[in-house]
Every structure is written in C-alpha cells, then in structure tokens.
Design a protein around this motif. Sequence first.
Motif, short mmCIF file in Angstrom:
data_model
loop_
_atom_site.label_atom_id
_atom_site.label_comp_id
_atom_site.label_asym_id
_atom_site.label_seq_id
_atom_site.Cartn_x
_atom_site.Cartn_y
_atom_site.Cartn_z
N GLY A 37 13.10 -4.45 7.59
CA GLY A 37 11.76 -4.20 7.08
C GLY A 37 10.95 -3.25 7.93
O GLY A 37 9.87 -2.82 7.55
N LYS A 80 12.47 0.98 -1.43
CA LYS A 80 11.96 0.10 -0.38
C LYS A 80 12.10 0.74 0.99
O LYS A 80 11.15 0.71 1.81
N THR A 81 13.24 1.35 1.26
CA THR A 81 13.46 1.98 2.56
C THR A 81 12.60 3.23 2.70
O THR A 81 12.07 3.50 3.79
N GLU A 83 9.65 3.71 1.53
CA GLU A 83 8.30 3.26 1.89
C GLU A 83 8.21 3.00 3.40
O GLU A 83 7.27 3.43 4.06
N LYS A 84 9.20 2.30 3.95
CA LYS A 84 9.20 1.98 5.38
C LYS A 84 9.41 3.23 6.22
O LYS A 84 8.84 3.36 7.32
#
Length: 202
Positions: A37, A80-81, A83-84
């Motif tokens: 995360g 998702k990645t 965004e991080k």
Amino acid sequence: MFVTVSAWIRVFEPQNQTALEVAYQWAQLVEKSFLAGRYSEEADKAAFVQWKGRKPRSSFETGFGMFYHAALLPGVLTPKTEEKFLDYYLAKADGMFYLYDKPLYQPPQVFASRAASCYLAAIEVLSHYESAKRKLDFVVKWLYQYRNKTGQWDFGSQAKDGVHFPLSDRWDANSRVVDSTYRVNKVLSALGAERFENGSGT
C-alpha cells in the motif's frame, strides 16, 4: 535496453513496442514495491534481485523518484498501484530528480520564475497518468490563479533555461507569453481542466 533510453523513447513515442516491453518489466517491480500500500525499499530490492539475479547498483535501479521512472511507466501500472506511485512522487521531499528538487505537492509561490517552469516540467510528466486527473487538481487551481486578464500565462524572463524555454525562435515579451501559455494549456488539457472553468473547480 536501459531505463533511461526507454523512458525518452516513450516521451516521444509512447507506444513503441521495445520501450513498452521495458516499461512492463519495470512495472512488475513497482507493483511488488508498493504491494503493502506504500513504497517499501525492502520489497523493491528483493524484487530487483528476483528479477535481475543481483542487487541494485545505483539509484537508477532502486527507489524510483526520478524523471526516468515517471516517464517510463504511464499506462502500464494497475490503477491501485498507479495511485500509490503518484502519491510517492508528490510526497518526496526532493521532488523528481532531474527536473525539480522540492516536494511536488507544494507549487512554487512565485509563478514568474525558473522554479515554476521546472515544477511544471515535473507535472507534465505526471500528467500522462490516468489518476493525475484526480491527484493534480491542486495544480490546475494553482495555474488558474496566475492566468492574466487576457487568459494567458507568463513564466517571466528568468524561466529561459535552454531546456524548457524558449519554445519559439525568440524570447521577447510576446513570444514568452505564447510559449508559457502553450505549455500551461497542454497540461490543463491533460488534467481535464474543463472541470475548472474560470478556475472555480467542482
């Protein structure tokens, strides 16, 4: 092919197959590095050893945060990645290596400056990511704040660095405004700035 070469190829030819192959290889490294995360240096180095069979030898091979990594990876990370990954770039205390050496979440206070031009260069790179339309709303508002009465922008005479400016053959007051406005409008378009008509936001 080196990450540096592949990154530059993707800047000018985003769908180049050879550069894309390199991008997808590095994307797997990023996915593993952000699996928890947030960025993990330990996971990054372990994934690199698994991939290359050796430890990373330089900052080009571990840590990310450079122009080259950001320019290489648009369109190849999972949402998702991605965004991080953008969060990581925005929060880095030393900005994006090669372009801007301060945190990207904090735009320069003086717009008519070389620093603001360099800041925009880093934002130009990040604007190619899909999630940038959400992550970089604050940049859109910052840019509208400095639009003049004629709907244009001016980075000022000190922004001339032989790299980002000039774009025109000349660097007088008129061509400077044209060049500045061209760069800003290109970024605003990439970030979906129609949502911020007249700088009001939504």
